[in-house]
Design an enzyme around this catalytic site. Sequence first.
Site: not given
Lengths: 426, 319
Positions: A63-65, A306, A310
């Site tokens: 997840h690169l966001r 994975d 955050h």
Amino acid sequence: MKIALVNGRLLDPENETLNPGGVWIADGRIVSVGAAPADFTPERELDVRGAVIAPGLIDLSVHLREPGQEHKGTIASETAAAVKGGVTTLCSSPETDPVADTPAVIELVRERAQAAARAKLVPVGALTRNLDGESLSEMYALRQAGCRVVGNGTRPLRHSLVWRRALEYAATYDLIVFVRPLDEWLAAGGCVHEGAVATRLGLPGIPASAETVAVAQILALVEEIDTRVHFSCLSTRRAAAMIAAAGADGLPVSCDVAAHQLHLSEADVIGFDPMVHVMPPLRTAADRDGLRRAVAEGTVTAVCSDHQPHEADAKLDAFPDTAPGISALETLLSLMIELTAEGVFTLPQAVARLTLGPARVLGLSTGRLRPGVPADLCVFDPEASWRVGESHWRSRGRNTPFWGRTLKGRVRCTLVDGRVVYMDPE
Amino acid sequence: MTSALQLDDSGRLRHFLTIEGLDRVWLERIMDTAASFGSVAEQKVKKVPLLRGKTVVNLFFEPSTRTRTTFELAAKRLSADVLNINVAVSATTKGESLIDTVRNLEAMSVDMFVVRHGASGAAHFIARHVAPHISVINAGDGRHAHPTQAMLDMFTIRRHKPDFSSLIVTIVGDILHSRVARSQIHALNTLGVAEVRVVAPRTLLPVAVESLGVRACHDLDEGLEDADVVIMLRLQKERMQGALLPSEHEFFRCFGLTRQRLRRAKPDCLVMHPGPINRGVEIASEVADGGHSVILEQVGHGIAVRMAVMALTMGAVQG
């Protein structure tokens, strides 16, 4: 640019061997492996002094966001984290804001990755529009934009008919479908594995069947429609066995696990540490050990990070109210090397699951030490250790249960297309 | 260890978050201290000055009448100032995070948080993040723990049956969702009872419930056989949704406690319920109001036990 990497130990994932030698690179590609080619005058020579030269790691779940959640991570920050971890190619999740369901978003992500000039990107397109689980995305357009892979990330599909049609439509355009198997009804409300620890802590559980039911459903559909499906981030040994059996029957399926699932188990949740709040949840020690065996045997062909960075606040709440996920790119290789020290698998096996295995899932020519392929390389010292912590941490997310731990396996240098994109500052 | 947080290096009780991990000596100390406060309620002025000048915050993220009221009375009888905050209808609906709510109150120089929250582990989270001088008492977190309720239940049992080692205790009803049951099970096993049984249909028992140190039964008559103490749990109406149970009627038929069924238990058995009771759902009125019932006694003991826990965690009495 002609580069020579000399005095290394060559890790060949195809033969799972480790032999002394070097790698010679010209115009971004490997020209020779082992001995120097005749008439080769390097413009730059890197003496790696006994370090392991391996293909760059290929991470199937990141997840690169960006776009939309830049407070958690940006393409620049997370691809910098990737190359620090030796990752040269990564699959970017479609769960951005807006979601990656149009060529425009795919282009944007690709352009920013190119501007960051770190790791290569394999963008995963959304399987359904806005990831709503109901209506198909424009997969032909996504394919035209260069997507080879589609998936719905962690979001569920509404029902089995949507799954069937999505798989059929994806197969029309020869797209690989990534599936994170989790039955949303069986998982509903849960945040940890349904077992003795959940019972003791009073945390709502997710039964192992939430994963196996979803896997069984997809396998039954694949049997009918012959779509290439890759199951991401398994948590149960049973699911791994089901997929291995289906593969042995000739179905075009494969699977991976996240490296943390090979280290942690439900027991780590005692104490309510939000850093071990992950989805799928940490399962039993028997699941962890079964997945380790499956990785060693090669029925699980790939191990991913994975990676889910955050901001600090996302983990600052009561356990069930925190966001799941680990910032994991920078610890991926080390976690695998730690397991070689425990005798779970050999170093060449560990690296093969991080290179050749995922390359085969994606149909890439990289992930191999071979003349002619792009010179994406990871040079690391498996014996050198480092402390997971503030110093040199690249990801915007510091959410990892391994924070403060000293791990073996230090990346010395990462090359993408023959270009040095990371060099160990020490 | 979930309990490591609540004892400091010298073994003093800093917070009261869970029964798990506390030894028998601690549980007896809490009950002994509660017994010493028993007379306060009979005094003309129902107060002792142990927490004079201290501020106790009742921080409730879930609605509660009984628990909040008894904590409030307990704090007042210890002469503390009490602030009641019902967050379900205030800050968090405006988007304030749990940690911000706690920090704002902390800034007002409070000394103790009594916390009820719907998420398991919430009290642990607060205990981990508050200033070192503040004590946290768990007044119920998710399905995890409700340790003061368990202690008042133990206190009630001890007054009638002081020898725990001979007791068979049967807990009936919705074990799956019950923080009360989990805390009771830990307390009963720590106090060394002969057997703890849990009785419920499989949909209301958590997986691997035996790992908590209980025998699971699905038949009420079997579970009641020779029981010394029968604890009935409240069945929430919403359990009729989500396919956990077919109907209240069938639940009562299979698991409701009637005078007839109670004959299986020992003649001098105690019937308990953490309240509020659902007459005709988990317990018949004839039993709730009958001679075996100590349900109202439990309520009264709640105040003394909560006074004891507050005084011990604040270091106002010797632990």
